[in-house]
Motif scaffolding. Sequence first.
Motif, PDB file in Angstrom:
ATOM      1  N   GLU A 148       0.808  -1.214   0.000  1.00  0.00           N
ATOM      2  CA  GLU A 148       0.000   0.000   0.000  1.00  0.00           C
ATOM      3  C   GLU A 148       0.845   1.271   0.000  1.00  0.00           C
ATOM      4  O   GLU A 148       0.357   2.345  -0.338  1.00  0.00           O
ATOM      5  CB  GLU A 148      -0.959   0.012   1.199  1.00  0.00           C
ATOM      6  CG  GLU A 148      -2.036  -1.048   1.130  1.00  0.00           C
ATOM      7  CD  GLU A 148      -1.566  -2.437   1.581  1.00  0.00           C
ATOM      8  OE1 GLU A 148      -0.445  -2.587   2.120  1.00  0.00           O
ATOM      9  OE2 GLU A 148      -2.335  -3.385   1.373  1.00  0.00           O
ATOM     10  N   LEU A 149       2.109   1.167   0.384  1.00  0.00           N
ATOM     11  CA  LEU A 149       2.990   2.336   0.411  1.00  0.00           C
ATOM     12  C   LEU A 149       3.524   2.707  -0.971  1.00  0.00           C
ATOM     13  O   LEU A 149       4.104   3.778  -1.146  1.00  0.00           O
ATOM     14  CB  LEU A 149       4.167   2.094   1.360  1.00  0.00           C
ATOM     15  CG  LEU A 149       3.824   1.887   2.834  1.00  0.00           C
ATOM     16  CD1 LEU A 149       5.083   1.609   3.623  1.00  0.00           C
ATOM     17  CD2 LEU A 149       3.085   3.086   3.388  1.00  0.00           C
ATOM     18  N   VAL A 150       3.353   1.818  -1.941  1.00  0.00           N
ATOM     19  CA  VAL A 150       3.880   2.075  -3.278  1.00  0.00           C
ATOM     20  C   VAL A 150       2.874   2.897  -4.078  1.00  0.00           C
ATOM     21  O   VAL A 150       1.764   2.440  -4.365  1.00  0.00           O
ATOM     22  CB  VAL A 150       4.213   0.759  -4.012  1.00  0.00           C
ATOM     23  CG1 VAL A 150       4.761   1.052  -5.400  1.00  0.00           C
ATOM     24  CG2 VAL A 150       5.203  -0.068  -3.209  1.00  0.00           C
ATOM     25  N   THR A 151       3.293   4.103  -4.393  1.00  0.00           N
ATOM     26  CA  THR A 151       2.485   5.031  -5.178  1.00  0.00           C
ATOM     27  C   THR A 151       3.365   5.596  -6.288  1.00  0.00           C
ATOM     28  O   THR A 151       4.577   5.355  -6.314  1.00  0.00           O
ATOM     29  CB  THR A 151       1.985   6.189  -4.303  1.00  0.00           C
ATOM     30  OG1 THR A 151       3.136   6.940  -3.846  1.00  0.00           O
ATOM     31  CG2 THR A 151       1.170   5.711  -3.115  1.00  0.00           C
ATOM     32  N   LYS A 152       2.771   6.356  -7.161  1.00  0.00           N
ATOM     33  CA  LYS A 152       3.546   7.017  -8.210  1.00  0.00           C
ATOM     34  C   LYS A 152       4.634   7.898  -7.580  1.00  0.00           C
ATOM     35  O   LYS A 152       5.780   7.919  -8.036  1.00  0.00           O
ATOM     36  CB  LYS A 152       2.618   7.842  -9.097  1.00  0.00           C
ATOM     37  CG  LYS A 152       3.275   8.435 -10.293  1.00  0.00           C
ATOM     38  CD  LYS A 152       2.254   9.147 -11.168  1.00  0.00           C
ATOM     39  CE  LYS A 152       2.935   9.747 -12.390  1.00  0.00           C
ATOM     40  NZ  LYS A 152       1.984  10.419 -13.272  1.00  0.00           N
ATOM     41  N   THR A 153       4.284   8.591  -6.515  1.00  0.00           N
ATOM     42  CA  THR A 153       5.226   9.476  -5.831  1.00  0.00           C
ATOM     43  C   THR A 153       6.352   8.696  -5.164  1.00  0.00           C
ATOM     44  O   THR A 153       7.528   9.047  -5.291  1.00  0.00           O
ATOM     45  CB  THR A 153       4.487  10.340  -4.787  1.00  0.00           C
ATOM     46  OG1 THR A 153       3.486  11.105  -5.469  1.00  0.00           O
ATOM     47  CG2 THR A 153       5.432  11.263  -4.053  1.00  0.00           C
ATOM     48  N   SER A 154       6.006   7.625  -4.443  1.00  0.00           N
ATOM     49  CA  SER A 154       7.059   6.858  -3.765  1.00  0.00           C
ATOM     50  C   SER A 154       7.956   6.130  -4.773  1.00  0.00           C
ATOM     51  O   SER A 154       9.152   5.959  -4.530  1.00  0.00           O
ATOM     52  CB  SER A 154       6.480   5.882  -2.737  1.00  0.00           C
ATOM     53  OG  SER A 154       5.716   4.867  -3.352  1.00  0.00           O
ATOM     54  N   GLU A 203      -4.123  -5.822  -7.440  1.00  0.00           N
ATOM     55  CA  GLU A 203      -3.018  -5.129  -6.774  1.00  0.00           C
ATOM     56  C   GLU A 203      -1.700  -5.463  -7.473  1.00  0.00           C
ATOM     57  O   GLU A 203      -0.837  -4.601  -7.635  1.00  0.00           O
ATOM     58  CB  GLU A 203      -2.976  -5.488  -5.289  1.00  0.00           C
ATOM     59  CG  GLU A 203      -1.882  -4.792  -4.516  1.00  0.00           C
ATOM     60  CD  GLU A 203      -2.078  -3.283  -4.349  1.00  0.00           C
ATOM     61  OE1 GLU A 203      -1.312  -2.695  -3.563  1.00  0.00           O
ATOM     62  OE2 GLU A 203      -2.950  -2.677  -4.990  1.00  0.00           O
ATOM     63  N   ARG A 261      -1.604  -3.298 -10.507  1.00  0.00           N
ATOM     64  CA  ARG A 261      -1.341  -1.900 -10.147  1.00  0.00           C
ATOM     65  C   ARG A 261       0.153  -1.680  -9.934  1.00  0.00           C
ATOM     66  O   ARG A 261       0.729  -0.704 -10.441  1.00  0.00           O
ATOM     67  CB  ARG A 261      -2.111  -1.527  -8.869  1.00  0.00           C
ATOM     68  CG  ARG A 261      -1.907  -0.073  -8.426  1.00  0.00           C
ATOM     69  CD  ARG A 261      -2.591   0.215  -7.100  1.00  0.00           C
ATOM     70  NE  ARG A 261      -1.836  -0.274  -5.966  1.00  0.00           N
ATOM     71  CZ  ARG A 261      -0.803   0.351  -5.391  1.00  0.00           C
ATOM     72  NH1 ARG A 261      -0.377   1.516  -5.866  1.00  0.00           N
ATOM     73  NH2 ARG A 261      -0.187  -0.154  -4.350  1.00  0.00           N
ATOM     74  N   LEU A 262       0.782  -2.595  -9.228  1.00  0.00           N
ATOM     75  CA  LEU A 262       2.208  -2.468  -8.934  1.00  0.00           C
ATOM     76  C   LEU A 262       3.066  -2.664 -10.181  1.00  0.00           C
ATOM     77  O   LEU A 262       4.051  -1.958 -10.388  1.00  0.00           O
ATOM     78  CB  LEU A 262       2.593  -3.455  -7.836  1.00  0.00           C
ATOM     79  CG  LEU A 262       1.952  -3.135  -6.483  1.00  0.00           C
ATOM     80  CD1 LEU A 262       2.062  -4.322  -5.545  1.00  0.00           C
ATOM     81  CD2 LEU A 262       2.551  -1.882  -5.876  1.00  0.00           C
ATOM     82  N   LEU A 302       2.989   0.448 -12.087  1.00  0.00           N
ATOM     83  CA  LEU A 302       3.830   1.480 -11.477  1.00  0.00           C
ATOM     84  C   LEU A 302       5.314   1.240 -11.739  1.00  0.00           C
ATOM     85  O   LEU A 302       6.135   2.126 -11.525  1.00  0.00           O
ATOM     86  CB  LEU A 302       3.574   1.568  -9.973  1.00  0.00           C
ATOM     87  CG  LEU A 302       2.281   2.248  -9.559  1.00  0.00           C
ATOM     88  CD1 LEU A 302       2.041   2.093  -8.059  1.00  0.00           C
ATOM     89  CD2 LEU A 302       2.296   3.722  -9.944  1.00  0.00           C
TER      90      LEU A 302
END
Length: 104
Positions: free
Chosen positions: A52-58, A79, A82-83, A86
């Motif tokens: 859940e900590l993996v975002t475009k920003t991270s 999920e 999604r990853l 990314l």
Amino acid sequence: MGLVAFFARSWRVMALSRSDHPHPPSVLEEERRAPLIDYARRGAHIWSPRAELVTKTSMAEAREAGLQVHPWTVNEPLEMQRLIDLGVDGIISDRPDLLVARRK
């Protein structure tokens, strides 16, 4: 992928693993504790966060720090996708069969 990584919860463990083992250390995070560049400066090569900590920003922050990203534990196909979208470098899963099916 063939990569074995240490999951270091402290800088001391990470420093010991760097000096005593040829594989790059990995920082395992359940929640964000520091800027990712700090981990890289202390010798980490891999950031292994809770998925859940993996975002475009991270992801951008990890790339800027030169870190590979291997989130855990991802068992749901949406999920996983999604990853993958990314651009993570690897996924830690209890369901590798579902992950392999995503790659086809």
